[in-house]
Design an enzyme around this catalytic site. Structure first.
Site, PDB file in Angstrom:
ATOM      1  N   SER A  65       3.931  -6.456  -0.284  1.00 39.14           N
ATOM      2  CA  SER A  65       2.926  -5.998   0.535  1.00 39.14           C
ATOM      3  C   SER A  65       3.974  -5.014   1.792  1.00 39.14           C
ATOM      4  CB  SER A  65       2.061  -6.631   1.083  1.00 39.14           C
ATOM      5  OG  SER A  65       1.183  -6.015   1.950  1.00 39.14           O
ATOM      6  N   ASP A 280       1.993  -1.897  -0.364  1.00 40.90           N
ATOM      7  CA  ASP A 280       1.330  -1.949  -1.825  1.00 40.90           C
ATOM      8  C   ASP A 280      -0.233  -1.282  -1.604  1.00 40.90           C
ATOM      9  OD1 ASP A 280       0.122  -3.882  -0.274  1.00 40.90           O
ATOM     10  OD2 ASP A 280      -0.086  -5.362  -1.771  1.00 40.90           O
ATOM     11  N   ASP A 282      -2.833  -1.567  -0.276  1.00 38.54           N
ATOM     12  CA  ASP A 282      -4.223  -2.100  -0.100  1.00 38.54           C
ATOM     13  C   ASP A 282      -4.814  -2.562   1.460  1.00 38.54           C
ATOM     14  OD1 ASP A 282      -2.527  -4.316   0.918  1.00 38.54           O
ATOM     15  OD2 ASP A 282      -3.302  -5.823  -0.414  1.00 38.54           O
TER      16      ASP A 282
HETATM   17 MG    MG Z   1      -0.750  -5.090   1.356  1.00 37.79          MG
END
Ligand code: MG
Ligand code: 16G
Length: 541
Positions: A65, A280, A282
């Site tokens: 991430s 990533d 998100d």
């Molecule tokens: Mg993330």
């Protein structure tokens, strides 16, 4: 199951590091990439066992991430796109730490303990981000899956939300969407274009934005999608991962949120909104510079209130009666909670940090919006809610029809930076708001988030969704006293501390009516944590 191949590969290729202990934490295993090859191999094995247990496709995302480029990690995703069940986190930890010669026995014990039919076929959907270590770790994960007879579905280099989407599609026979990366991009773009329509006469909203891809997979995905969004959105990309910029370095959602500053690599253009995603993709954070060059942050709280307020409006206009709620964490700015609850009249719940806790609480509503202040969040619609919205739409209710497209643009499986961004754009356009107009809805309380180093962060335990500290016993009373002192008593002040789930530190959050008071409070609470919980190094000052 046949364990020969597992035994052989464990002995020859994926030997365990002698001294390290690994722990499956809030976001799976995450640490220096160099230490992870064996862990990835073993998680391939675990994913197969989980797939057999659930009799469904299981997901495996290789990413760290927002961590630096030298780190990596892995998260296991359950069949409906949720994070792997908490009970299995312990199984993952056991397999990751088993001695090489005990690995097969550990797997057999797990099969027995969970009463798993070994003949059940297993399929693991695998994705990875753009990190330099990604290929090696991916090869280890796939070797683990195949060593115990599992099948692999390759997603390639994808965002975390695409991996979750792929898992859900694979398990529900395609009703959520086409189970390909292209299927994901098309589903979102089609729903977005339908919602935006063509033209319109906006005087405040402008379709231009700057996109900060954190030099990662979010940048790659936006390069794929931007042309299909171009009719409604003019996206200028920066930190797109194609140049020599370093992943998450001085850019991306986490950097912008934690440093409360403009991302590196993006031109400082006043009045233009900038969308930053994390490594990533998100998480999403908006920001802009005003005409004086001052920086303004529009974080997860701001996005959540925008979405919840909009959904409330649509439900009222569509005359569909559904229970709408918003879930935040203790990190949510007090001003956002006050605004959504007091001004918009939407009930607000508070969950522990970590997507799985928010997700779980959001399920209590027909429509549950959940967001962490760091920009991770989405909206969940219950099956019953979808059914009543679709029925209303089929009966000719045009607002309900619009709600159906809103549902399609949302990735319900997990927080999704690109999907959330598209929804924000839909709302801004429909309200005809500039980014300044959006920012004016409420004023954030100045806040500060800091880290305190202690010898053992597990001495701190919390309750009340992490807003109060239980141990060390004298710590919370000391924080309460501080908040009651003349300096803070009338300053709308709030503070808490919690052990991090991803780093070996204690986090301290403080907010108050002025920047000075927020800073002073965070320092004083940090000192209390340091004194009561065994601080190491220099005392905060
Ligand atoms: Mg993330
Ligand atoms: C993980 C969580 C994220 C949370 C963060 C807190 C998931 C998938 N991710 O990244 O939601 O905000 O941890 O980190 O749950 P901390 O415990 O170190 O503060």
């Amino acid at each position: 199951m046949d364990f020969q191949s597992l035994e052989k590969l464990t002995a020859e290729k994926y030997k365990k590091h002698a001294s390290r202990t690994f722990n499956y934490g809030t976001a799976g295993f995450r640490t220096k990439a160099d230490d992870l090859e064996t862990v990835l191999f073993r998680m391939g094995v675990l994913a197969v066992v989980r797939s057999k247990a659930m009799k469904a496709h299981i997901g495996m995302m290789i990413t760290a991430s927002h961590n630096p480029a030298c780190d990596n990690g892995v998260k296991i995703v359950d069949p409906r796109g949720e994070m792997m069940a908490v009970a299995w986190e312990e199984h993952a930890t056991v397999l990751a730490n088993a001695e090489d010669l005990q690995l097969v026995a550990a797997v057999q014990q797990l099969l027995q303990q969970e009463n798993i039919n070994q003949q059940q076929p297993a399929i693991v959907v695998v994705g990875r981000d753009t990190r330099p270590s990604s290929d090696v770790l991916h090869a280890a994960a796939v070797a683990g899956v195949r060593a115990v007879g599992g099948q692999v579905v390759e997603c390639g280099v994808v965002t975390t939300p695409i991996l979750h989407y792929r898992v859900v599609c694979a398990n529900d026979g395609g009703s959520y969407g086409t189970p390909t990366n292209e299927g994901y991009s098309k589903k979102l773009a089609d729903a977005f274009l339908k919602l935006q329509g063509t033209g319109g006469s906006q005087s405040r909203y402008s379709s231009g934005l700057q996109f900060d891809g954190a030099n990662g997979v979010g940048g790659c995905q936006m390069s794929i999608m931007a042309p299909s969004l171009a009719a409604a959105l003019t996206i200028t990309q920066y930190n797109d991962g194609k140049g020599d910029g370093v992943l998450n370095y001085k850019c991306g959602a986490d950097h912008v949120k934690t440093t409360q500053s403009w991302p590196g690599g993006v031109p400082a253009t006043a009045g233009t909104r900038c969308v930053s995603v994390d490594g990533d993709a998100d998480r999403v954070i908006y920001s802009f510079l005003d005409s004086n060059g001052a920086f303004h942050l529009l974080d997860g709280d701001r996005i959540a209130t925008l979405i919840a307020g909009y959904l409330k409006q649509l439900l009222t206009r569509a005359q569909v009666s559904l229970k709408l709620g918003l879930i935040q964490t203790a990190y949510a700015n007090g001003a956002s909670t006050q605004y959504i609850n007091g001004t918009l009249g939407v009930p607000v719940g508070c969950a522990k940090t970590g997507v799985k806790f928010l997700h779980h609480m959001a399920l209590d509503y027909d429509i549950g919006v959940y967001f962490e202040a760091n920009g991770h969040g989405t909206v969940l619609f219950s099956d019953a809610a979808k059914k009543s919205i679709r029925e209303a739409a089929a009966a000719g209710n045009s607002v309900a029809e619009r709600l159906c497209s809103v549902i399609d643009v949302i990735n319900e499986t997990v927080g999704d930076a690109i999907s959330d961004m598209l929804l924000v754009e839909v709302i801004l356009k429909e309200q005809d708001w500039s980014v300044e107009d959006w920012n004016k809805q409420y004023t954030d309380l100045p806040n500060r988030l800091v880290k305190v180093l202690v010898a053992d962060r597990s001495v701190i335990s919390t309750t009340n969704a992490e807003r109060s500290c239980v141990t060390p016993a004298a710590l919370q009373p000391a924080i309460d006293n501080l908040l009651r002192s003349t300096e803070f008593a009338t300053a709308n002040a709030r503070a808490f501390c919690r052990p991090s789930g991803t780093e070996d530190v204690v986090r301290v959050y403080a907010e108050a009516s002025t920047r000075e008071l927020a800073d002073s409070l965070s320092t004083k609470v940090s000192q209390l944590v340091f004194d009561h919980a065994g601080g190491v190094g220099a005392r905060p000052k």
